[in-house]
Write a protein that holds these residues in place. Structure first.
Motif, PDB file in Angstrom:
ATOM      1  N   THR A 152       0.861  -1.180   0.000  1.00 45.19           N
ATOM      2  CA  THR A 152       0.000   0.000   0.000  1.00 45.19           C
ATOM      3  C   THR A 152       0.899   1.233   0.000  1.00 45.19           C
ATOM      4  N   ILE A 153       0.742   2.074  -1.014  1.00 42.77           N
ATOM      5  CA  ILE A 153       1.486   3.329  -1.081  1.00 42.77           C
ATOM      6  C   ILE A 153       0.538   4.434  -0.632  1.00 42.77           C
ATOM      7  N   ASN A 154       0.945   5.141   0.411  1.00 43.51           N
ATOM      8  CA  ASN A 154       0.079   6.177   0.988  1.00 43.51           C
ATOM      9  C   ASN A 154       0.127   7.459   0.161  1.00 43.51           C
ATOM     10  N   SER A 155      -1.014   8.117   0.084  1.00 46.32           N
ATOM     11  CA  SER A 155      -1.044   9.397  -0.624  1.00 46.32           C
ATOM     12  C   SER A 155      -0.577  10.495   0.327  1.00 46.32           C
ATOM     13  N   THR A 156      -0.257  11.636  -0.255  1.00 47.43           N
ATOM     14  CA  THR A 156       0.148  12.791   0.533  1.00 47.43           C
ATOM     15  C   THR A 156      -0.846  13.903   0.230  1.00 47.43           C
ATOM     16  N   GLY A 214       9.131   0.077 -11.809  1.00 45.63           N
ATOM     17  CA  GLY A 214       9.657  -0.831 -12.822  1.00 45.63           C
ATOM     18  C   GLY A 214      10.645  -1.813 -12.237  1.00 45.63           C
ATOM     19  N   VAL A 215      10.493  -3.095 -12.633  1.00 42.82           N
ATOM     20  CA  VAL A 215      11.402  -4.146 -12.196  1.00 42.82           C
ATOM     21  C   VAL A 215      11.726  -5.020 -13.404  1.00 42.82           C
ATOM     22  N   ASN A 216      12.995  -5.079 -13.776  1.00 41.74           N
ATOM     23  CA  ASN A 216      13.453  -5.929 -14.880  1.00 41.74           C
ATOM     24  C   ASN A 216      12.636  -5.741 -16.154  1.00 41.74           C
ATOM     25  N   GLY A 217      12.308  -4.522 -16.463  1.00 42.04           N
ATOM     26  CA  GLY A 217      11.582  -4.233 -17.694  1.00 42.04           C
ATOM     27  C   GLY A 217      10.074  -4.353 -17.573  1.00 42.04           C
ATOM     28  N   TYR A 218       9.575  -4.696 -16.419  1.00 36.49           N
ATOM     29  CA  TYR A 218       8.132  -4.790 -16.203  1.00 36.49           C
ATOM     30  C   TYR A 218       7.690  -3.636 -15.321  1.00 36.49           C
ATOM     31  N   ALA A 219       6.634  -2.970 -15.721  1.00 31.87           N
ATOM     32  CA  ALA A 219       6.151  -1.798 -14.991  1.00 31.87           C
ATOM     33  C   ALA A 219       4.878  -2.153 -14.228  1.00 31.87           C
ATOM     34  N   TYR A 220       4.799  -1.673 -13.029  1.00 40.80           N
ATOM     35  CA  TYR A 220       3.611  -1.857 -12.187  1.00 40.80           C
ATOM     36  C   TYR A 220       3.062  -0.482 -11.871  1.00 40.80           C
ATOM     37  N   ARG A 221       1.791  -0.291 -12.143  1.00 41.09           N
ATOM     38  CA  ARG A 221       1.113   0.964 -11.824  1.00 41.09           C
ATOM     39  C   ARG A 221       0.298   0.704 -10.565  1.00 41.09           C
ATOM     40  N   ILE A 222       0.732   1.322  -9.489  1.00 39.23           N
ATOM     41  CA  ILE A 222       0.117   1.055  -8.188  1.00 39.23           C
ATOM     42  C   ILE A 222      -0.653   2.291  -7.748  1.00 39.23           C
ATOM     43  N   LYS A 223      -1.962   2.110  -7.553  1.00 38.49           N
ATOM     44  CA  LYS A 223      -2.786   3.218  -7.084  1.00 38.49           C
ATOM     45  C   LYS A 223      -2.512   3.434  -5.600  1.00 38.49           C
ATOM     46  N   ARG A 224      -2.544   4.684  -5.219  1.00 36.00           N
ATOM     47  CA  ARG A 224      -2.283   5.019  -3.817  1.00 36.00           C
ATOM     48  C   ARG A 224      -3.490   4.676  -2.948  1.00 36.00           C
ATOM     49  N   ASP A 225      -3.189   4.371  -1.694  1.00 35.73           N
ATOM     50  CA  ASP A 225      -4.188   4.075  -0.658  1.00 35.73           C
ATOM     51  C   ASP A 225      -5.002   2.814  -0.962  1.00 35.73           C
ATOM     52  N   GLU A 265       2.707  -5.941   3.674  1.00 34.07           N
ATOM     53  CA  GLU A 265       2.179  -7.061   4.449  1.00 34.07           C
ATOM     54  C   GLU A 265       2.456  -8.331   3.657  1.00 34.07           C
ATOM     55  N   PRO A 266       2.826  -9.402   4.338  1.00 32.81           N
ATOM     56  CA  PRO A 266       3.041 -10.647   3.600  1.00 32.81           C
ATOM     57  C   PRO A 266       1.707 -11.168   3.050  1.00 32.81           C
ATOM     58  N   ALA A 267       1.744 -11.742   1.883  1.00 36.30           N
ATOM     59  CA  ALA A 267       0.529 -12.310   1.282  1.00 36.30           C
ATOM     60  C   ALA A 267       0.527 -13.808   1.538  1.00 36.30           C
ATOM     61  N   GLU A 268      -0.641 -14.335   1.801  1.00 36.53           N
ATOM     62  CA  GLU A 268      -0.751 -15.768   1.994  1.00 36.53           C
ATOM     63  C   GLU A 268      -0.654 -16.464   0.633  1.00 36.53           C
ATOM     64  N   PRO A 269      -0.131 -17.689   0.594  1.00 40.23           N
ATOM     65  CA  PRO A 269      -0.030 -18.382  -0.691  1.00 40.23           C
ATOM     66  C   PRO A 269      -1.406 -18.498  -1.361  1.00 40.23           C
ATOM     67  N   GLY A 270      -1.447 -18.266  -2.634  1.00 41.14           N
ATOM     68  CA  GLY A 270      -2.705 -18.334  -3.385  1.00 41.14           C
ATOM     69  C   GLY A 270      -3.532 -17.077  -3.314  1.00 41.14           C
ATOM     70  N   ALA A 271      -2.972 -15.997  -2.748  1.00 41.39           N
ATOM     71  CA  ALA A 271      -3.721 -14.748  -2.636  1.00 41.39           C
ATOM     72  C   ALA A 271      -4.013 -14.211  -4.035  1.00 41.39           C
ATOM     73  N   VAL A 272      -5.164 -13.600  -4.179  1.00 45.09           N
ATOM     74  CA  VAL A 272      -5.584 -13.044  -5.466  1.00 45.09           C
ATOM     75  C   VAL A 272      -5.744 -11.530  -5.302  1.00 45.09           C
ATOM     76  N   ALA A 273      -5.306 -10.788  -6.295  1.00 40.97           N
ATOM     77  CA  ALA A 273      -5.384  -9.328  -6.235  1.00 40.97           C
ATOM     78  C   ALA A 273      -6.828  -8.868  -6.187  1.00 40.97           C
ATOM     79  N   GLU A 274      -7.029  -7.784  -5.466  1.00 40.80           N
ATOM     80  CA  GLU A 274      -8.369  -7.204  -5.352  1.00 40.80           C
ATOM     81  C   GLU A 274      -8.695  -6.450  -6.624  1.00 40.80           C
ATOM     82  N   ASP A 275      -9.946  -6.522  -7.054  1.00 38.04           N
ATOM     83  CA  ASP A 275     -10.380  -5.756  -8.234  1.00 38.04           C
ATOM     84  C   ASP A 275     -10.688  -4.335  -7.822  1.00 38.04           C
ATOM     85  N   ASP A 276     -10.473  -3.412  -8.774  1.00 37.63           N
ATOM     86  CA  ASP A 276     -10.745  -1.996  -8.510  1.00 37.63           C
ATOM     87  C   ASP A 276     -12.206  -1.706  -8.690  1.00 37.63           C
TER      88      ASP A 276
END
Length: 174
Positions: free
Chosen positions: A92-96, A106-117, A163-174
């Protein structure tokens, strides 16, 4: 004693002399034509050899490019497998007050767009990148003698939580 020649004899003598000259000029012309033909043949052969060498170089370049693309594709696939195989975390990236826009990581050529909060399920490497993304912030201190001293404090670029994710965790939909 001087020889007296008739005009016919003079013409024949001149014609014989000029006939020899004509023959020698014809021989020179034939020789020059032969040399020209040889030079043209040599130039045509050189052009063919140059074209063949160029074609060989172009083929070698195409082969090298294909090999480089195949190698890059293998490396990219390996990086993707590595990211997919990593342990997942909830990030979770907090907004200001000044900024609530999504953050690109970006990690190894892959970009992740992470919404704040919002919690996002990402590979552990994304969290490591955020930990490494720091900046220096100027801090002004007032000294006892009344002067100001500016120093720089090393702080995280983004405020975030992991926070650590439990194995098999699925991303939440927006």
């Amino acid at each position: 004693m001087a020889e007296n020649k008739t005009p016919q004899q003079n013409a024949n003598a001149q014609s014989g002399a000029s006939g020899t000259e004509v023959e020698s000029l014809r021989a020179e012309l034939a020789k020059a034509k032969a040399e020209k033909d040889q030079a043209e043949a040599k130039a045509a052969k050189a052009e063919e050899e140059a074209a063949a060498a160029l074609a060989a170089k172009e083929q070698a370049l195409k082969d090298a490019q294909a090999q480089a693309e195949a190698s890059a594709h293998k490396e990219e696939a390996a990086a993707a497998r590595q990211l997919r195989g990593q342990k997942k975390i909830w990030l979770t990236i907090n907004s200001t007050p000044d900024d609530s826009t999504a953050v690109m990581v970006g990690v190894n050529g892959y970009a992740y767009r992470i919404k704040r909060d919002r919690r996002a399920l990402v590979p552990e490497a994304v969290g490591e990148v955020l930990k490494l993304s720091a900046m220096d912030v100027p801090v002004v201190e007032r000294l006892p003698n009344g002067q100001n001293r500016t120093t720089f404090k090393h702080v995280n670029r983004f405020s975030f939580s992991v926070e650590p994710a439990e194995p098999g965790a699925v991303a939440e939909d927006d």
